[in-house]
Design a protein around this motif. Structure first.
Motif, short mmCIF file in Angstrom:
data_model
loop_
_atom_site.label_atom_id
_atom_site.label_comp_id
_atom_site.label_asym_id
_atom_site.label_seq_id
_atom_site.Cartn_x
_atom_site.Cartn_y
_atom_site.Cartn_z
N ASN A 12 -0.81 -5.87 -2.28
CA ASN A 12 -0.15 -5.37 -1.89
C ASN A 12 -0.44 -3.93 -0.85
O ASN A 12 0.30 -3.51 0.01
CB ASN A 12 0.98 -4.82 -2.66
N LEU A 13 -1.58 -3.50 -1.20
CA LEU A 13 -2.28 -2.17 -0.63
C LEU A 13 -3.45 -2.65 -0.12
O LEU A 13 -4.30 -1.80 -0.56
CB LEU A 13 -2.12 -0.96 -1.48
N SER A 14 -3.87 -3.57 0.81
CA SER A 14 -5.12 -3.95 1.11
C SER A 14 -5.45 -3.75 2.71
O SER A 14 -6.65 -3.97 2.90
CB SER A 14 -5.46 -5.18 0.42
N HIS A 40 -12.74 5.90 6.01
CA HIS A 40 -11.53 5.72 5.41
C HIS A 40 -11.55 5.49 3.91
O HIS A 40 -12.58 4.64 3.30
CB HIS A 40 -11.00 4.55 6.02
N THR A 41 -10.80 6.11 2.92
CA THR A 41 -10.78 6.07 1.58
C THR A 41 -10.87 4.49 1.17
O THR A 41 -11.50 4.09 0.27
CB THR A 41 -9.63 6.72 0.77
N ALA A 42 -10.36 3.56 1.95
CA ALA A 42 -10.12 2.38 1.65
C ALA A 42 -11.01 1.54 2.07
O ALA A 42 -10.92 0.22 1.71
CB ALA A 42 -8.65 1.95 1.62
N PHE A 84 -1.96 2.57 3.85
CA PHE A 84 -2.04 1.05 4.27
C PHE A 84 -0.73 0.71 5.04
O PHE A 84 0.39 1.21 4.95
CB PHE A 84 -2.02 0.53 2.90
N ASP A 85 -0.76 -0.41 5.34
CA ASP A 85 0.34 -1.27 6.01
C ASP A 85 0.44 -2.19 4.72
O ASP A 85 0.05 -3.24 4.44
CB ASP A 85 -0.30 -2.26 7.13
N ALA A 86 1.75 -1.64 3.99
CA ALA A 86 1.80 -2.16 2.62
C ALA A 86 2.52 -3.29 2.39
O ALA A 86 3.30 -3.73 3.24
CB ALA A 86 2.33 -0.96 1.84
N ILE A 87 2.27 -4.16 1.47
CA ILE A 87 3.30 -5.22 1.08
C ILE A 87 3.05 -6.46 1.83
O ILE A 87 2.56 -7.42 1.43
CB ILE A 87 4.59 -4.99 0.93
N THR A 88 3.28 -6.26 3.19
CA THR A 88 3.14 -7.53 4.14
C THR A 88 2.04 -7.29 4.81
O THR A 88 1.65 -8.42 5.76
CB THR A 88 4.54 -7.52 5.18
N LEU A 105 9.21 1.77 2.52
CA LEU A 105 10.14 1.41 3.62
C LEU A 105 9.42 0.94 5.01
O LEU A 105 9.98 0.61 5.95
CB LEU A 105 11.07 2.58 3.97
N GLY A 106 7.98 0.71 5.04
CA GLY A 106 7.35 0.57 6.01
C GLY A 106 7.29 1.66 7.18
O GLY A 106 6.68 1.50 8.43
N MET A 107 7.72 2.82 6.82
CA MET A 107 8.04 3.66 7.89
C MET A 107 6.56 4.54 8.31
O MET A 107 6.59 5.34 9.22
CB MET A 107 9.04 5.04 7.32
N ASN A 108 5.58 4.26 7.54
CA ASN A 108 4.29 4.92 7.86
C ASN A 108 3.43 3.98 8.99
O ASN A 108 2.39 4.26 9.48
CB ASN A 108 3.51 5.01 6.76
N ILE A 109 4.08 2.88 9.35
CA ILE A 109 3.45 1.97 10.30
C ILE A 109 4.37 1.78 11.56
O ILE A 109 5.55 1.25 11.40
CB ILE A 109 3.12 0.61 10.02
N PRO A 110 4.06 2.30 12.70
CA PRO A 110 4.77 2.35 13.96
C PRO A 110 5.43 0.99 14.16
O PRO A 110 4.60 0.07 14.05
CB PRO A 110 4.14 2.93 14.92
#
Ligand code: NAP
Length: 545
Positions: free
Chosen positions: A142-144, A163-165, A379-383, A493-498
């Motif tokens: 989910n966070l990759s 980048h930390t990840a 991350f671009d989480a979940i999807t 809510l996906g708000m961190n990814i434009p």
């Protein structure tokens, strides 16, 4: 004899999900292959090697439950395990269960497409191979998919940046260096706290302050180990039927119903116990009542004011959002770090970044000269990780296209028009709001049981029906809309990814209620799923009741 390119199941990802899925399906007699892009197993714990990486679920609960060998032979050293120890555990599990012979490392899956005429998925890899399987399981995490830094000028920076990840496997020596960390979520907070004593100067570039609870981490003593492990099966059962996948007893009182002295005593007890639910586990109403949430917020802000000696810095570190609606962090001495002479908090709301220069970071009005920039920007989480693979279902429909307005699934496990494709902890399941290992195990077993059922009842294809998935997503949305979650700007809510659709697709009622829903679906003959055998036509079975 099947060709080397033909499998019953292809699993994508060799983290907790992929390793367990492989073990379970192989045990059930399926021919399984796992594809993993990293050069080693471990998933999220392979990539997130940044300084201070540590789990915020207790080690006792963040491990597999299905293998007595693993349970008997592995011993966690700390209450909250550090990243390298978890990675070593996953290596150990892969070796001990002899999983590696069915895992292809260094393999990026480019696309996977369903062929209706064969009831088969074609899986294409970056090295030009095309593999086939009847079933595909996405264990991609989910966070990759990392959020890439897009600050102008980064290409001109003369120092090092990370980048930390996507932290390099070789050690990075930050001793005596001038370092800027951008981002103050869980990854940033852990990195900042860990590197502050070693670096000469540390700039913490914060946009939104976050709540962070003390871990109260400790070394696990022999006595504690024996005590916990003697009651471990019951502890795991509690996790499985709990809200968050942890063994904490549920709160019984609402914060609004008790005196302020009682409230503070309860919060203080949580703070001393530590962990992510230090405050959120105290009362029943924190996620649904503004008033209750405000009490917990004020307690957390008071703690920050007590710890941080400079009142102005304390104020800038104090979050204002509803506590819990953005992921709460867990730390060991985070706020104390800001009392160090070599650490400076830079408030990006008053001093925004203009660009990166060859020497450092230009803010409105000054330049921070640094040797290293660390991006802890999430991350671009979940999807996100699913979007990186071109997934094509019936009639050439692409998953990205189907989910353009937000993901739609039945139980977070399947989506209509993508037969025999499964998601582990997919959107619509408790996923990131739960102990991931507990949720992963439940999905792995559900998928394996479904495949066994298909085989024993003469079906070869399972697919969510459009009406059942629509009803499930309506339920998921109704649940979250009754909480405070949608009020915060969050990656949930996906708000961190434009440009990402802003939809909350995590099932918020918790692991226990979710498990119960999944069991009821099975008991009702896979209600909401269509079971067919496309190659040997017989009566399809769709149970919409
Ligand atoms: P995150 O929570 O999304 O935090 C990203 C941080 O970077 C935020 O502070 C964000 O600020 C900031 N940011 C993003 N883009 C920026 C930009 N262009 N300029 C300035 N600041 C920017 O990411 P994360 O810390 O990697 O954590 C993600 C999730 O991974 C966690 O919530 C947790 O679920 C998991 N995780 C868990 C652990 C653990 O178990 N202890 C550790 C690490 C991660 P804004 O908030 O203002 O956007």
């Amino acid at each position: 004899m099947a060709a080397d390119t033909d499998f019953d199941v292809i699993v994508i990802g060799a983290g907790f999900a992929g390793l367990h899925q492989l073990h379970r399906l192989r045990r059930d007699g399926w021919r399984v292959l796992v594809l993993e892009k990293a050069p080693a197993v471990g998933g999220t714990w392979y990539w997130n090697r940044y300084p201070g990486a540590r789990c915020d679920i207790e080690s006792f609960d963040y491990q597999f439950s299905f293998s007595s060998e693993l349970l008997d032979e592995w011993k966690w050293s700390e209450r909250y395990a550090a990243g390298p120890e978890i990675l070593a555990y996953l290596e150990f599990a892969a070796e001990r269960l002899d999983l590696k012979r069915d895992i292809h490392l260094n393999t990026i899956v480019v696309s996977t497409a369903y062929d209706e005429s064969q009831n088969s998925w074609a899986v294409t890899t970056d090295d030009g191979r095309m593999l086939h399987a009847t079933f595909v399981v996405m264990g991609v995490g989910n966070l990759s998919a990392i959020k890439q830094p897009d600050i102008p000028g980064l290409g001109d920076f003369g120092g090092q940046w990370f980048h930390t990840a996507a932290w390099p496997p070789d050690p990075v020596d930050l001793t005596g260096k001038r370092v800027a960390v951008i981002g103050t979520g869980s990854s940033g907070i852990q990195t900042i706290t860990t590197i502050a004593p070693a670096v000469s100067r540390l700039y913490v570039l914060q946009r939104t302050p976050n709540y962070s609870m003390p871990a109260q981490n400790h070394v696990v003593s022999e006595q504690e180990w024996l005590e916990v492990m003697s009651g471990w099966p019951e502890r795991r059962r509690l996790c499985e039927w709990s809200d968050a996948g942890t063994p904490l007893p549920p709160a019984t009182r609402a914060a609004v119903d008790v005196s302020s002295a009682d409230r503070d005593a309860e919060y203080e007890a949580g703070w001393q116990r530590g962990g992510i639910s230090a405050l959120s586990g105290a009362f029943t109403d924190m996620f649904v009542s503004e008033e209750s949430n405000a009490y917990a917020q004020e307690f957390a802000r008071r703690k920050i004011r007590e710890i941080v000696t400079d009142p102005e810095v304390a104020d800038r570190l104090s979050p204002r959002h509803h506590i819990g609606t953005r992921r709460t962090c867990v730390d060991t001495g985070y706020f104390e770090t800001f009392n160090r002479a070599n650490v400076e908090l830079v408030d990006l709301l008053s001093e925004p970044i203009s660009r990166i220069t060859p020497q450092g970071i230009e803010l409105a009005g000054r330049e921070l000269v640094v040797d290293v920039i660390i991006f802890a920007i999430g991350f671009d989480a979940i999807t996100g990780a699913l979007d990186q693979i071109r997934i094509t279902g019936r009639g050439g429909l692409e998953l990205k296209q189907k989910w353009a307005e937000g993901p739609v699934s039945l139980l977070g496990l399947q989506t209509a028009d993508f037969p025999n494709l499964f998601f582990i902890t997919g959107p619509g399941s408790p996923s990131v709001l739960s102990n991931m290992v507990v949720s992963i195990e439940q999905h792995v077993d559900w998928i394996a049981d479904a495949l066994s059922y298909l085989r024993s009842s003469g079906f070869a294809c399972i697919e969510a029906t459009p009406s059942a998935e629509a009803a499930w997503m309506e339920h998921v949305t109704a649940l979250v809309n009754a909480t405070l979650y949608p009020r915060a700007d969050s990656w949930y809510l996906g708000m961190n990814i434009p440009g990402k659709p802003q939809v909350f697709t995590v099932y918020v009622a918790g692991c226990g209620p979710y498990r119960s829903e999944c069991e009821q679906v099975v008991a009702a003959g896979y209600r909401g799923f269509s079971l067919t055998n496309p190659l040997e036509p017989r009566e399809a079975r769709t149970n919409e009741q």
